[in-house]
Design an enzyme around this catalytic site. Structure first.
Site, PDB file in Angstrom:
ATOM      1  N   HIS A 192     -73.694 -22.139  15.871  1.00  0.00           N
ATOM      2  CA  HIS A 192     -73.867 -20.981  16.755  1.00  0.00           C
ATOM      3  C   HIS A 192     -72.553 -20.543  17.385  1.00  0.00           C
ATOM      4  CE1 HIS A 192     -78.333 -21.117  16.648  1.00  0.00           C
ATOM      5  NE2 HIS A 192     -78.038 -22.342  16.237  1.00  0.00           N
ATOM      6  N   GLU A 210     -53.141 -39.014  11.461  1.00  0.00           N
ATOM      7  CA  GLU A 210     -51.958 -39.845  11.697  1.00  0.00           C
ATOM      8  C   GLU A 210     -51.417 -40.428  10.386  1.00  0.00           C
ATOM      9  OE1 GLU A 210     -52.767 -42.754  14.749  1.00  0.00           O
ATOM     10  OE2 GLU A 210     -50.857 -42.403  15.717  1.00  0.00           O
ATOM     11  N   LYS A 220     -43.935 -39.853  23.404  1.00  0.00           N
ATOM     12  CA  LYS A 220     -43.852 -41.014  24.301  1.00  0.00           C
ATOM     13  C   LYS A 220     -42.490 -41.034  24.995  1.00  0.00           C
ATOM     14  CE  LYS A 220     -46.931 -44.198  21.862  1.00  0.00           C
ATOM     15  NZ  LYS A 220     -46.978 -45.322  20.976  1.00  0.00           N
TER      16      LYS A 220
HETATM   17  O1  PA5 Z   1     -52.977 -45.889  14.747  1.00  0.00           O
HETATM   18  C1  PA5 Z   1     -52.072 -46.130  15.511  1.00  0.00           C
HETATM   19  O2  PA5 Z   1     -51.129 -46.873  15.204  1.00  0.00           O
HETATM   20  C2  PA5 Z   1     -52.060 -45.555  16.911  1.00  0.00           C
HETATM   21  O3  PA5 Z   1     -53.035 -44.601  17.086  1.00  0.00           O
HETATM   22  C3  PA5 Z   1     -52.241 -46.661  17.941  1.00  0.00           C
HETATM   23  O4  PA5 Z   1     -53.478 -47.271  17.736  1.00  0.00           O
HETATM   24  C4  PA5 Z   1     -52.152 -46.108  19.365  1.00  0.00           C
HETATM   25  O5  PA5 Z   1     -50.956 -45.392  19.546  1.00  0.00           O
HETATM   26  C5  PA5 Z   1     -52.218 -47.239  20.380  1.00  0.00           C
HETATM   27  O6  PA5 Z   1     -51.162 -48.130  20.189  1.00  0.00           O
HETATM   28  P1  PA5 Z   1     -51.224 -49.612  20.714  1.00  0.00           P
HETATM   29  O7  PA5 Z   1     -52.345 -50.292  20.038  1.00  0.00           O
HETATM   30  O8  PA5 Z   1     -49.885 -50.202  20.361  1.00  0.00           O
HETATM   31  O9  PA5 Z   1     -51.417 -49.536  22.205  1.00  0.00           O
END
Ligand code: PA5
Length: 412
Positions: free
Chosen positions: A293, A272, A402
């Site tokens: 394996h 990310e 989303k």
């Molecule tokens: O690292 C990030 O920003 C994302 O992976 C969020 O943690 C994830 O989308 C969850 O978002 P939120 O904490 O707003 O529910």
């Protein structure tokens, strides 16, 4: 620092690495000056005071007293770090309260299973969402909140509900405030995947009975520019050099099944942070010896689009002797000694085949060392992304799914 990085088998010339150190230090500096957004995590280990740790531990103690299960609802950075730490330090759930994670998928079967597990037992809920509006988390919260209200009534439900979110208006923050649930603030300048060393990661970990003070002490010992001087950023540099030389995948490799979620945490952190603007190494993880394996074949002789990063622990926590009556040549030896042979054997076989191998190791696994590892990888990841010219702290690509998913949900 208890973390050792061995890049002697990376195949990259030392002078090339040394030539990038000045730039890596300049990128590290940017994390500390405050000129970048979402860098609150950099100073967090010492800004998160001992009083704040005490408060979390007291809350955890109360939860352990009144609950057999602690249901943690969150997705992505809002659960992976805590799960990684608990799996590594308390995999069998030695204390009376079992931490269960949900709200990170849309599986009805999974939620049913959790309801069955909880049954008539006492439980508390922790809802973790920085934005306070994530579909996975909030839909699971809706389900378990109803369950709780039927069991305990609204007042006791509020008493048993813990929320970690930003201190600003959102569905979650507004509802929790109105109902009187306990809210722990997630700082506005700390993003989800860099939040394991805040209440996001620390509250579930404390409820699991793990010493969060030791985790923070470990992280604190690395939380300075000084700790990453000299060769300490060579891992970030080498990753970028591999990418420039045509490698597209970094395969994190573990030799202990309890590291599986640490691998998931790393994949999220790097994937990310770096995968944007058409760039980035794809982070993958494999569990050895199981995957030797299966994927071992691909690694040895398949498309050479990857490099490997071994993550190992020198001293195993526990070991088991193989009886003399077992097959030779392993009879009489211990499982962990054989595991070491697997580590060295794989390294030799892959190096001989020309596969670049980076080896990261720690002397032993404990709360302090794990605190160091969490902070170490966060720093390496941020510097690595900055070296490649992308913003480590945004995730515009996550929004696309989303938006599309929401239009399907609204049409239901
Ligand atoms: O690292 C990030 O920003 C994302 O992976 C969020 O943690 C994830 O989308 C969850 O978002 P939120 O904490 O707003 O529910």
């Amino acid at each position: 620092m208890d973390i050792r990085v061995d890049i002697s088998n990376s195949g990259i010339d030392n002078s090339e690495i040394a030539g990038c150190r000045e730039r890596a230090q300049a990128e590290l500096k940017k994390l500390w000056t405050g000129e970048l957004h979402f860098t609150g995590w950099v100073k967090d280990p010492y800004e998160f005071t001992d009083e704040m740790i005490d408060e979390l531990q007291e809350t955890a103690e109360k939860i352990r007293k009144d609950s057999k299960y602690f249901l943690v609802l969150g997705v992505g950075g809002s659960f992976m770090g805590a799960k990684a730490v608990i799996d590594l330090l308390d995999p069998e759930g030695d204390n009376n309260t079992k931490v269960i994670f949900a709200g990170y998928n849309f599986s009805g079967r999974y939620l049913h299973q959790i309801m069955n597990t909880i049954g008539d037992s006492d439980f508390s809920i922790c809802v973790i969402s920085k934005s306070g509006s994530t579909t996975e988390t909030l839909s699971a919260y809706g389900i378990f909140k109803e369950l709780m209200i039927r069991k305990y009534g609204p007042e006791e439900t509020a008493r048993r509900t813990y929320v970690v979110t930003e201190h600003k208006s959102s569905f979650l923050f507004d509802q929790a405030s109105a109902e009187g649930a306990r809210i722990f603030d997630l700082a506005l300048d700390i993003g989800g995947r860099y939040s394991v060393l805040t209440p996001v990661g620390l509250l579930p970990v404390a409820v699991a009975g793990i010493d969060i003070r030791k985790i923070m002490e470990g992280a604190r010992s690395l939380a300075s520019e000084e700790a990453f001087k000299g060769e300490a950023l060579d891992y970030s540099i080498v990753r970028n050099l591999f990418y420039e030389k045509g490698k597209k995948i970094e395969v994190f490799e573990f030799f202990d099944p309890y590291c599986a979620y640490f691998g998931e945490w790393l994949k999220q952190l790097f994937g990310e942070s770096e995968g944007k603007d058409g760039k980035g190494l794809f982070p993958a993880s494999l569990m050895f010896s199981r995957d030797l394996h299966s994927m071992g074949q691909f690694l040895q002789q398949g498309t050479q689009c990857f490099f490997e990063t071994f993550i190992t622990v020198d001293e195993p926590g526990e070991d088991v002797q193989i009886p003399d009556s077992a097959m030779k040549p392993f009879a009489g030896k211990t499982i962990e000694k054989i595991n070491k042979c697997a580590v060295n054997g794989v390294a030799d076989a892959h190096t001989k085949a020309g596969i670049p191998v980076v080896r990261i190791s720690v002397p032993e696994m404990n709360a302090n060392v794990l605190g160091q590892m969490l902070y170490f990888f966060e720093t390496q990841c941020a510097v690595s992304a900055l070296l490649s010219g992308v913003d480590p702290f945004n995730q515009p690509g996550v929004e696309a799914y989303k938006k599309e998913m929401r239009s399907y949900i609204e049409a239901l």
